[in-house]
Design a protein around this motif. Structure first.
Motif, short mmCIF file in Angstrom:
data_model
loop_
_atom_site.label_atom_id
_atom_site.label_comp_id
_atom_site.label_asym_id
_atom_site.label_seq_id
_atom_site.Cartn_x
_atom_site.Cartn_y
_atom_site.Cartn_z
N SER A 132 40.26 27.52 37.34
CA SER A 132 39.11 26.74 37.77
C SER A 132 37.95 27.68 38.09
CB SER A 132 39.46 25.92 39.01
OG SER A 132 38.30 25.36 39.57
N SER A 133 36.79 27.31 37.61
CA SER A 133 35.61 28.13 37.93
C SER A 133 35.33 28.10 39.43
CB SER A 133 34.39 27.65 37.14
OG SER A 133 34.08 26.30 37.45
N ASN A 134 35.79 27.07 40.13
CA ASN A 134 35.61 27.03 41.59
C ASN A 134 36.32 28.19 42.27
OD1 ASN A 134 34.02 24.70 41.55
ND2 ASN A 134 35.82 23.38 41.57
N ASP A 135 37.45 28.62 41.70
CA ASP A 135 38.15 29.79 42.25
C ASP A 135 37.32 31.05 42.07
OD1 ASP A 135 40.32 28.20 42.98
OD2 ASP A 135 41.31 28.49 41.04
N LEU A 136 36.67 31.17 40.91
CA LEU A 136 35.81 32.35 40.67
C LEU A 136 34.62 32.34 41.63
CD1 LEU A 136 35.78 32.49 36.76
CD2 LEU A 136 37.23 33.76 38.37
N ILE A 137 34.06 31.17 41.87
CA ILE A 137 32.95 31.06 42.82
C ILE A 137 33.39 31.54 44.20
CG2 ILE A 137 31.48 29.42 44.07
CD1 ILE A 137 31.37 27.78 41.43
N MET A 138 34.56 31.07 44.63
CA MET A 138 35.08 31.47 45.94
C MET A 138 35.31 32.99 46.00
SD MET A 138 38.80 30.71 47.59
CE MET A 138 39.51 31.63 46.22
N LEU A 139 35.97 33.55 44.99
CA LEU A 139 36.29 34.98 45.00
C LEU A 139 35.01 35.82 44.96
CD1 LEU A 139 39.29 34.99 42.49
CD2 LEU A 139 39.40 35.40 44.97
N PHE A 140 34.10 35.48 44.06
CA PHE A 140 32.85 36.23 43.92
C PHE A 140 32.04 36.16 45.21
CE2 PHE A 140 28.44 36.89 42.86
CZ PHE A 140 28.47 37.94 41.96
N ASN A 141 31.85 34.95 45.72
CA ASN A 141 31.01 34.79 46.91
C ASN A 141 31.62 35.45 48.13
OD1 ASN A 141 29.36 33.41 45.18
ND2 ASN A 141 29.69 31.41 46.08
N ASP A 142 32.95 35.41 48.26
CA ASP A 142 33.61 36.12 49.36
C ASP A 142 33.35 37.62 49.30
OD1 ASP A 142 34.59 33.76 50.40
OD2 ASP A 142 36.67 34.12 49.80
N LEU A 143 33.33 38.15 48.08
CA LEU A 143 33.13 39.59 47.91
C LEU A 143 31.67 40.03 48.05
CD1 LEU A 143 35.40 40.47 44.85
CD2 LEU A 143 35.60 41.42 47.16
N PHE A 144 30.74 39.24 47.50
CA PHE A 144 29.39 39.75 47.29
C PHE A 144 28.27 39.01 48.01
CE2 PHE A 144 31.78 40.86 43.32
CZ PHE A 144 31.89 42.21 43.60
N ARG A 145 28.56 37.88 48.62
CA ARG A 145 27.49 37.13 49.30
C ARG A 145 26.85 37.98 50.40
NH1 ARG A 145 26.20 31.56 50.16
NH2 ARG A 145 24.93 31.36 52.03
N GLU A 146 27.63 38.56 51.23
CA GLU A 146 27.09 39.35 52.34
C GLU A 146 26.72 40.76 51.92
OE1 GLU A 146 26.26 37.93 55.18
OE2 GLU A 146 27.06 36.06 54.36
N THR A 147 27.57 41.40 51.13
CA THR A 147 27.35 42.81 50.79
C THR A 147 26.20 43.02 49.80
OG1 THR A 147 28.99 42.73 49.00
CG2 THR A 147 29.76 43.44 51.20
#
Length: 196
Positions: free
Chosen positions: A4-19
């Protein structure tokens, strides 16, 4: 395995939203990169129509883009849509080798199927599909031998943890190489390391 692309959204945003002040966004049209507006804005990596493969591909472009390019809409690249001339297609293929090699490694880490894309169905076709395939294979091998760019390595590691492919992904990539590689391509497994 469910992808699911929703999983990619979660993984990406967890890694890069703040950093990196960047988020992955499901778009309704063509993919694009939208730089952050102002000091508190978020850059957006927009992928097409919720497609899983599109998300992996757009993440690949973002992982390669340097700091300056990430301040520019679509990283400052010129894009000519489907219907390119042979000359335009050669230029397209030159800039697609690295992102498609990364996308392939990401897909393998996620346990999903990768497809080489010349992205020119109604144009003059690929300038040289066999050469393009060979170049993507060589670039993927180079990444395996020398390591992925830092953001790409972090994302690949997150994919392997999430999909449980940490122990199998390199063997799976080697097996997939037989499907992707052009006839006569000789992989150089002796250089590959587990630096990814």
């Amino acid at each position: 395995m469910n992808h699911s692309s929703n999983d990619l959204i979660m993984l990406f945003n967890d890694l890069f939203r703040e950093t990196h002040r960047t988020v992955l966004v499901k778009g309704s049209g063509e993919p694009e990169y939208i730089p952050a507006e102002g000091t508190h804005g978020l850059a957006q990596v927009v992928f097409a129509h919720g497609y899983y493969a599109s998300a992996l591909h757009e993440i690949s472009h973002w992982c390669i883009a340097g700091a300056h390019r990430r301040t520019l809409h679509d990283y400052g690249y010129w894009y000519c849509p489907d219907g390119r001339t042979a000359e335009q297609q050669r230029a397209f293929e030159q800039v697609e080798v690295k992102p498609q090699a990364l996308e392939w490694l990401f897909a393998t880490a996620a346990g999903s199927r990768f497809h080489i894309s010349l992205d020119n169905l109604s144009g003059d076709g690929g300038a040289n599909e066999r050469t393009f395939r060979r170049n993507v294979c060589r670039q993927a091998e180079h990444y395996l031998a020398t390591g992925l760019p830092r953001r790409a390595a972090a994302f690949a590691a997150a994919l392997k943890r999430f999909y449980g492919t940490t122990d199998s992904w390199l063997a799976n990539w080697r097996q997939d190489l037989q499907r992707i590689a052009p006839p006569g391509f000789e992989p150089n497994h002796s250089r590959e390391t587990e630096t990814v």
